[in-house]
Design an enzyme around this catalytic site. Sequence first.
Site, PDB file in Angstrom:
ATOM      1  CD  GLU A 132     -51.628  51.141 -58.164  1.00  0.00           C
ATOM      2  OE1 GLU A 132     -51.666  52.390 -58.168  1.00  0.00           O
ATOM      3  OE2 GLU A 132     -52.633  50.421 -58.009  1.00  0.00           O
TER       4      GLU A 132
ATOM      5  CB  CYS B  89     -58.523  52.493 -56.136  1.00  0.00           C
ATOM      6  SG  CYS B  89     -59.999  51.927 -56.986  1.00  0.00           S
TER       7      CYS B  89
ATOM      8  CG  HIS C 129     -55.385  52.004 -59.831  1.00  0.00           C
ATOM      9  ND1 HIS C 129     -55.221  51.265 -58.681  1.00  0.00           N
ATOM     10  CD2 HIS C 129     -56.703  51.974 -60.103  1.00  0.00           C
ATOM     11  CE1 HIS C 129     -56.390  50.806 -58.279  1.00  0.00           C
ATOM     12  NE2 HIS C 129     -57.314  51.217 -59.109  1.00  0.00           N
TER      13      HIS C 129
END
Lengths: 235, 79
Positions: free
Chosen positions: A204, A85, A202
Amino acid sequence: MRAAVLRFPGSNCDQDCHLALDFLGADVHYVWHKEESLDGFDLIVVPGGFSYGDYLRCGAIARFSPVMRAVVRAANEGRLVLGICNGFQILCEARLLPGALVRNRSLHFLCQDVHLRVETAATPFTRACTPGQVLKIPIAHGEGCYFADDATLDEIEANDQVLVRYCAPDGSLTDGANPNGSRRSIAGVCNRERNVFGLMPHPERACEPVLGGTDGRFLLRSLLESLPNPGIHAA
Amino acid sequence: MRAIVTVMPKQSVLDPQGVAVRDAMHHLGLENTGLVRVGKIMEIDLGASGPEIEGKLHEACRDLLSNPVIEDYRLELEP
């Protein structure tokens, strides 16, 4: 395997990255942006957020932080660098990755799950995936529209540098499945040497069933399997 | 010496802000409004002058104040 998670003023996905990599068995350390050395780290993660308040352009000021000189050195040495990002925006501003990220086509900040088609498994970032595999991973950005000129796009496609594209759940590339107007539906690209990767989604945030999915593990596990002594947890 | 730096999105880059402003112009009764592009202007007090500063300023325009992948800049200097 030692991983660094960089922290700039305004980073806000640093703890998520730390948690996900730690869970998968990495030895993770935070590194403040004023640090000038990244010696001893096998993997450097530039996390998401709003570094320097996105002033001027997203990532434009973070690019000049002292730690970025060490990131460029590490990249040139062949160590792995992952930008997520705002981290992707910073790596593009630092010219470690081709192209740039501009305002979403809709002008809206988008926070939603998207589907990504893995285009190649021939990188340290996607080796745990199969080509054509569809991953469900969230995005959260206002400036995620990938732009590069036609010649650059042709070149990165010829070099197999596009690792993930926005797609429909069945893997097809449609305009409706492209959330932000990215050229050629590009969600993430790597450099020519294939050791630096940036993506807007994302991974994660998609590593725990309770958070809605675990497809992000495919990308993070790829990384850890690419490095010495990964110590991957069974997951 | 003062620098005025104008940064505009390249013609080939989608400018959704410009499209939104154009639509608003139409609503205001300016139906013939065509292309609108939104950029930014920076006024910079340099505190010094000389050819060396000017060279560094172009460097700053390319590396920091604009991103040549998506933007063009114009630099004007005032004494």
